[in-house]
Structure formats: structure tokens, C-alpha cells
Design a protein around this motif. Structure first.
Motif, PDB file in Angstrom:
ATOM      1  N   SER A 138       5.401   9.410   5.928  1.00  0.00           N
ATOM      2  CA  SER A 138       4.043   9.873   6.214  1.00  0.00           C
ATOM      3  C   SER A 138       3.018   8.869   5.694  1.00  0.00           C
ATOM      4  O   SER A 138       2.045   8.544   6.375  1.00  0.00           O
ATOM      5  N   VAL A 139       3.246   8.354   4.500  1.00  0.00           N
ATOM      6  CA  VAL A 139       2.341   7.361   3.915  1.00  0.00           C
ATOM      7  C   VAL A 139       2.356   6.090   4.748  1.00  0.00           C
ATOM      8  O   VAL A 139       1.306   5.539   5.099  1.00  0.00           O
ATOM      9  N   ARG A 140       3.558   5.612   5.110  1.00  0.00           N
ATOM     10  CA  ARG A 140       3.677   4.381   5.895  1.00  0.00           C
ATOM     11  C   ARG A 140       2.983   4.536   7.254  1.00  0.00           C
ATOM     12  O   ARG A 140       2.277   3.629   7.708  1.00  0.00           O
ATOM     13  N   ARG A 141       3.164   5.683   7.903  1.00  0.00           N
ATOM     14  CA  ARG A 141       2.512   5.926   9.198  1.00  0.00           C
ATOM     15  C   ARG A 141       0.992   5.884   9.068  1.00  0.00           C
ATOM     16  O   ARG A 141       0.296   5.258   9.869  1.00  0.00           O
ATOM     17  N   HIS A 142       0.467   6.512   8.008  1.00  0.00           N
ATOM     18  CA  HIS A 142      -0.982   6.525   7.784  1.00  0.00           C
ATOM     19  C   HIS A 142      -1.500   5.098   7.544  1.00  0.00           C
ATOM     20  O   HIS A 142      -2.531   4.709   8.097  1.00  0.00           O
ATOM     21  N   VAL A 143      -0.776   4.349   6.732  1.00  0.00           N
ATOM     22  CA  VAL A 143      -1.174   2.963   6.443  1.00  0.00           C
ATOM     23  C   VAL A 143      -1.204   2.138   7.728  1.00  0.00           C
ATOM     24  O   VAL A 143      -2.168   1.413   7.996  1.00  0.00           O
ATOM     25  N   ARG A 144      -0.168   2.256   8.553  1.00  0.00           N
ATOM     26  CA  ARG A 144      -0.068   1.432   9.765  1.00  0.00           C
ATOM     27  C   ARG A 144      -1.045   1.875  10.861  1.00  0.00           C
ATOM     28  O   ARG A 144      -1.548   1.046  11.610  1.00  0.00           O
ATOM     29  N   ARG A 145      -1.304   3.171  10.955  1.00  0.00           N
ATOM     30  CA  ARG A 145      -2.185   3.670  12.020  1.00  0.00           C
ATOM     31  C   ARG A 145      -3.668   3.511  11.708  1.00  0.00           C
ATOM     32  O   ARG A 145      -4.469   3.308  12.620  1.00  0.00           O
ATOM     33  N   TYR A 146      -4.027   3.651  10.438  1.00  0.00           N
ATOM     34  CA  TYR A 146      -5.445   3.734  10.114  1.00  0.00           C
ATOM     35  C   TYR A 146      -5.948   2.610   9.204  1.00  0.00           C
ATOM     36  O   TYR A 146      -6.986   2.023   9.455  1.00  0.00           O
ATOM     37  N   ILE A 147      -5.209   2.331   8.150  1.00  0.00           N
ATOM     38  CA  ILE A 147      -5.709   1.350   7.179  1.00  0.00           C
ATOM     39  C   ILE A 147      -5.582  -0.074   7.719  1.00  0.00           C
ATOM     40  O   ILE A 147      -6.555  -0.829   7.725  1.00  0.00           O
ATOM     41  N   LEU A 179       0.824  -1.203   0.000  1.00  0.00           N
ATOM     42  CA  LEU A 179       0.000   0.000   0.000  1.00  0.00           C
ATOM     43  C   LEU A 179       0.860   1.257   0.000  1.00  0.00           C
ATOM     44  O   LEU A 179       0.557   2.231  -0.708  1.00  0.00           O
ATOM     45  N   THR A 180       1.941   1.231   0.774  1.00  0.00           N
ATOM     46  CA  THR A 180       2.848   2.388   0.812  1.00  0.00           C
ATOM     47  C   THR A 180       3.446   2.632  -0.566  1.00  0.00           C
ATOM     48  O   THR A 180       3.463   3.767  -1.058  1.00  0.00           O
ATOM     49  N   ALA A 181       3.908   1.582  -1.211  1.00  0.00           N
ATOM     50  CA  ALA A 181       4.463   1.717  -2.561  1.00  0.00           C
ATOM     51  C   ALA A 181       3.376   2.093  -3.560  1.00  0.00           C
ATOM     52  O   ALA A 181       3.623   2.842  -4.512  1.00  0.00           O
ATOM     53  N   GLY A 182       2.160   1.581  -3.332  1.00  0.00           N
ATOM     54  CA  GLY A 182       1.059   1.865  -4.251  1.00  0.00           C
ATOM     55  C   GLY A 182       0.743   3.344  -4.359  1.00  0.00           C
ATOM     56  O   GLY A 182       0.397   3.838  -5.439  1.00  0.00           O
ATOM     57  N   VAL A 183       0.862   4.071  -3.258  1.00  0.00           N
ATOM     58  CA  VAL A 183       0.625   5.519  -3.303  1.00  0.00           C
ATOM     59  C   VAL A 183       1.661   6.184  -4.205  1.00  0.00           C
ATOM     60  O   VAL A 183       1.331   7.003  -5.057  1.00  0.00           O
ATOM     61  N   ARG A 184       2.933   5.793  -4.033  1.00  0.00           N
ATOM     62  CA  ARG A 184       3.993   6.379  -4.866  1.00  0.00           C
ATOM     63  C   ARG A 184       3.793   6.025  -6.339  1.00  0.00           C
ATOM     64  O   ARG A 184       3.910   6.885  -7.218  1.00  0.00           O
ATOM     65  N   ILE A 185       3.465   4.768  -6.609  1.00  0.00           N
ATOM     66  CA  ILE A 185       3.260   4.338  -7.995  1.00  0.00           C
ATOM     67  C   ILE A 185       2.080   5.092  -8.610  1.00  0.00           C
ATOM     68  O   ILE A 185       2.146   5.554  -9.744  1.00  0.00           O
ATOM     69  N   GLY A 186       1.001   5.216  -7.844  1.00  0.00           N
ATOM     70  CA  GLY A 186      -0.164   5.944  -8.342  1.00  0.00           C
ATOM     71  C   GLY A 186       0.143   7.395  -8.640  1.00  0.00           C
ATOM     72  O   GLY A 186      -0.306   7.947  -9.643  1.00  0.00           O
ATOM     73  N   SER A 224      -7.506   8.730  -3.315  1.00  0.00           N
ATOM     74  CA  SER A 224      -7.493   9.857  -2.388  1.00  0.00           C
ATOM     75  C   SER A 224      -6.079  10.139  -1.873  1.00  0.00           C
ATOM     76  O   SER A 224      -5.606  11.278  -1.921  1.00  0.00           O
ATOM     77  N   LEU A 225      -5.402   9.106  -1.387  1.00  0.00           N
ATOM     78  CA  LEU A 225      -4.069   9.302  -0.819  1.00  0.00           C
ATOM     79  C   LEU A 225      -3.068   9.781  -1.860  1.00  0.00           C
ATOM     80  O   LEU A 225      -2.172  10.566  -1.557  1.00  0.00           O
ATOM     81  N   GLY A 226      -3.225   9.300  -3.078  1.00  0.00           N
ATOM     82  CA  GLY A 226      -2.275   9.665  -4.120  1.00  0.00           C
ATOM     83  C   GLY A 226      -2.490  11.035  -4.722  1.00  0.00           C
ATOM     84  O   GLY A 226      -1.593  11.592  -5.354  1.00  0.00           O
ATOM     85  N   THR A 227      -3.673  11.601  -4.530  1.00  0.00           N
ATOM     86  CA  THR A 227      -3.980  12.857  -5.229  1.00  0.00           C
ATOM     87  C   THR A 227      -4.297  14.032  -4.316  1.00  0.00           C
ATOM     88  O   THR A 227      -4.277  15.171  -4.777  1.00  0.00           O
ATOM     89  N   ASP A 268      -3.135  18.481   5.806  1.00  0.00           N
ATOM     90  CA  ASP A 268      -2.324  19.109   6.844  1.00  0.00           C
ATOM     91  C   ASP A 268      -1.489  18.086   7.610  1.00  0.00           C
ATOM     92  O   ASP A 268      -0.421  18.414   8.129  1.00  0.00           O
ATOM     93  N   THR A 269      -1.972  16.840   7.707  1.00  0.00           N
ATOM     94  CA  THR A 269      -1.258  15.827   8.485  1.00  0.00           C
ATOM     95  C   THR A 269      -0.742  14.679   7.624  1.00  0.00           C
ATOM     96  O   THR A 269      -0.183  13.722   8.155  1.00  0.00           O
ATOM     97  N   PHE A 270      -0.934  14.761   6.333  1.00  0.00           N
ATOM     98  CA  PHE A 270      -0.545  13.667   5.440  1.00  0.00           C
ATOM     99  C   PHE A 270       0.092  14.240   4.187  1.00  0.00           C
ATOM    100  O   PHE A 270      -0.488  15.090   3.513  1.00  0.00           O
ATOM    101  N   ASP A 271       1.301  13.788   3.880  1.00  0.00           N
ATOM    102  CA  ASP A 271       2.020  14.233   2.686  1.00  0.00           C
ATOM    103  C   ASP A 271       2.274  13.024   1.790  1.00  0.00           C
ATOM    104  O   ASP A 271       3.096  12.166   2.121  1.00  0.00           O
ATOM    105  N   PRO A 272       1.565  12.925   0.648  1.00  0.00           N
ATOM    106  CA  PRO A 272       1.734  11.748  -0.210  1.00  0.00           C
ATOM    107  C   PRO A 272       3.124  11.629  -0.822  1.00  0.00           C
ATOM    108  O   PRO A 272       3.488  10.565  -1.318  1.00  0.00           O
ATOM    109  N   GLU A 273       3.913  12.707  -0.773  1.00  0.00           N
ATOM    110  CA  GLU A 273       5.288  12.649  -1.303  1.00  0.00           C
ATOM    111  C   GLU A 273       6.273  12.081  -0.283  1.00  0.00           C
ATOM    112  O   GLU A 273       7.384  11.719  -0.632  1.00  0.00           O
ATOM    113  N   ASP A 274       5.872  12.030   0.974  1.00  0.00           N
ATOM    114  CA  ASP A 274       6.748  11.582   2.052  1.00  0.00           C
ATOM    115  C   ASP A 274       6.435  10.123   2.397  1.00  0.00           C
ATOM    116  O   ASP A 274       5.368   9.816   2.933  1.00  0.00           O
ATOM    117  N   VAL A 275       7.368   9.231   2.096  1.00  0.00           N
ATOM    118  CA  VAL A 275       7.146   7.790   2.305  1.00  0.00           C
ATOM    119  C   VAL A 275       6.839   7.486   3.766  1.00  0.00           C
ATOM    120  O   VAL A 275       5.975   6.668   4.077  1.00  0.00           O
TER     121      VAL A 275
END
Length: 200
Positions: free
Chosen positions: A181-190, A85-92, A165-168, A172-179
């Protein structure tokens, strides 16, 4: 012209069409420009593709196939759903920038023209992405990363919507360019949502 030469001409035309789609989009790309970019006469262009819709449709299909193939090749090497999922945001996100992966950008920027070219409107984006993610959902279910009471088709569609949504949409608390940040969101919420029993 031999069959091999015809394939080469078609490949040159499709490559030229992809370059022009990346630079100009669907509406602004013309048949004449594609022929010039490919170094092919208009007569040969029309022997290969009867009109702009057929030509750009074929180019988009080729882009789509390359996008899914490349993404599967990368995600298939990652051991967990969190990593995928973390890589998927970057790929998207790369689909908006890389001329070889224009699928999302074309669908969102010119949905009517895209629909004319490939016979599927922007509404096909979520089902396509859900289909893409289904194999990773199934594998995560087998590994126990997703609670067995979840419906895998629903999970795949939810992930598809999340990836869009995450890719586009930065926040304020989530930066899709920051790996991280994406990993933290995936682990905390998804992941907690997927590992919990959906019946509770």
C-alpha cells in the motif's frame, strides 16, 4: 573513579534513562528510578548529571543519534527514492514502537518536557526530518528521479511532512502497515509530483 569507569557509569545511567523513557515517558521518570534501574547510588548519579533535565536530555540526544544513524544505514543501501520513501514510512512508524527510537513519540506526546530537555520544541521535528531526507533528495536529483527545477530544500521539507502524515495517519485507501500500500501510494502520487516540472 577512573575516566573509563565514569564513562561506564554514565552509559549505564543513560541506558537506564532510555528504558524508563520508553516505559514511562519524560514526566513520570524520576532521578531515583534511573539510579535504581542502573544499579548506581544517587550520589554517583548526581556526580554525572546535576538534574533530571540534564540526564534525560543526554539520553534523548543519544536516542536521536542512534535513530538517525540506523535509519541512514538502511536507506543508504536502497537504490531508488521510491524504495527509500517506502522504507522510510516503516522506519518512522518504528519510532513509536521501538524503545531505542523514542524520538518522535516523546516529541509528540510531551513536547514541553521534550523542549526543556533538549532545547528544541516539537516545531523542530519537520526541520530535523527535512535535514535527514536532504541527502536522498540530492541523490535522486542527480539520478534524474526528481525534476531539476525543484528546489531540493523544499522537496526535503515536503517529504518530511509526508513521512509524518503517512507514518502516523491510516486512511480508507492507505494502510501504513502494508508495504504494498505504501509503495503504491509512493509510485502513484509522490513520484509523479517530483518528476514533473514544478513550473507547470
Amino acid at each position: 573513579m577512573s575516566e573509563a569507569q565514569a564513562v561506564t557509569v554514565a552509559d549505564r545511567l543513560l541506558g537506564a534513562a532510555q528504558k524508563l523513557l520508553a516505559r514511562k515517558g519524560i514526566r513520570a521518570t524520576t532521578m531515583i528510578e534511573v539510579a535504581e534501574e542502573a544499579g548506581v547510588s544517587r550520589a554517583w548519579l548526581y556526580r554525572q548529571f546535576p538534574d533530571k533535565t540534564a540526564l534525560l536530555g543526554a539520553a534523548i540526544v543519544r536516542l536521536t543519534d542512534a535513530y538517525w544513524t540506523d535509519a541512514h544505514a538502511e536507506l543508504g543501501t536502497l537504490p531508488t527514492l521510491a524504495d527509500q520513501l517506502t522504507a522510510g514510512v516503516r522506519i518512522g512508524r518504528g519510532a513509536y514502537d521501538d524503545p531505542g527510537t523514542l524520538l518522535l513519540r516523546l516529541r509528540m506526546a510531551e513536547p514541553e518536557e521534550f523542549a526543556l530537555c533538549v532545547g528544541a520544541g516539537v516545531s523542530g521535528l519537520v526541520p530535523d526530518l527535512a535535514g535527514f531526507w536532504r541527502r536522498y533528495v540530492d541523490a535522486a536529483l542527480e539520478r534524474g528521479e526528481i525534476h531539476p527545477n525543484h528546489d531540493p530544500a523544499e522537496v526535503a521539507e515536503w517529504i518530511a511532512r509526508l513521512m509524518i502524515s503517512l507514518g502516523t495517519v491510516p486512511g480508507d485507501t492507505f494502510d501504513p502497515e502494508d508495504v504494498s500500500s505504501v509503495r503504491r501510494h509512493v509510485r502513484r502520487y509522490i513520484l509523479p509530483s517530483l518528476s514533473a516540472d514544478p513550473a507547470r
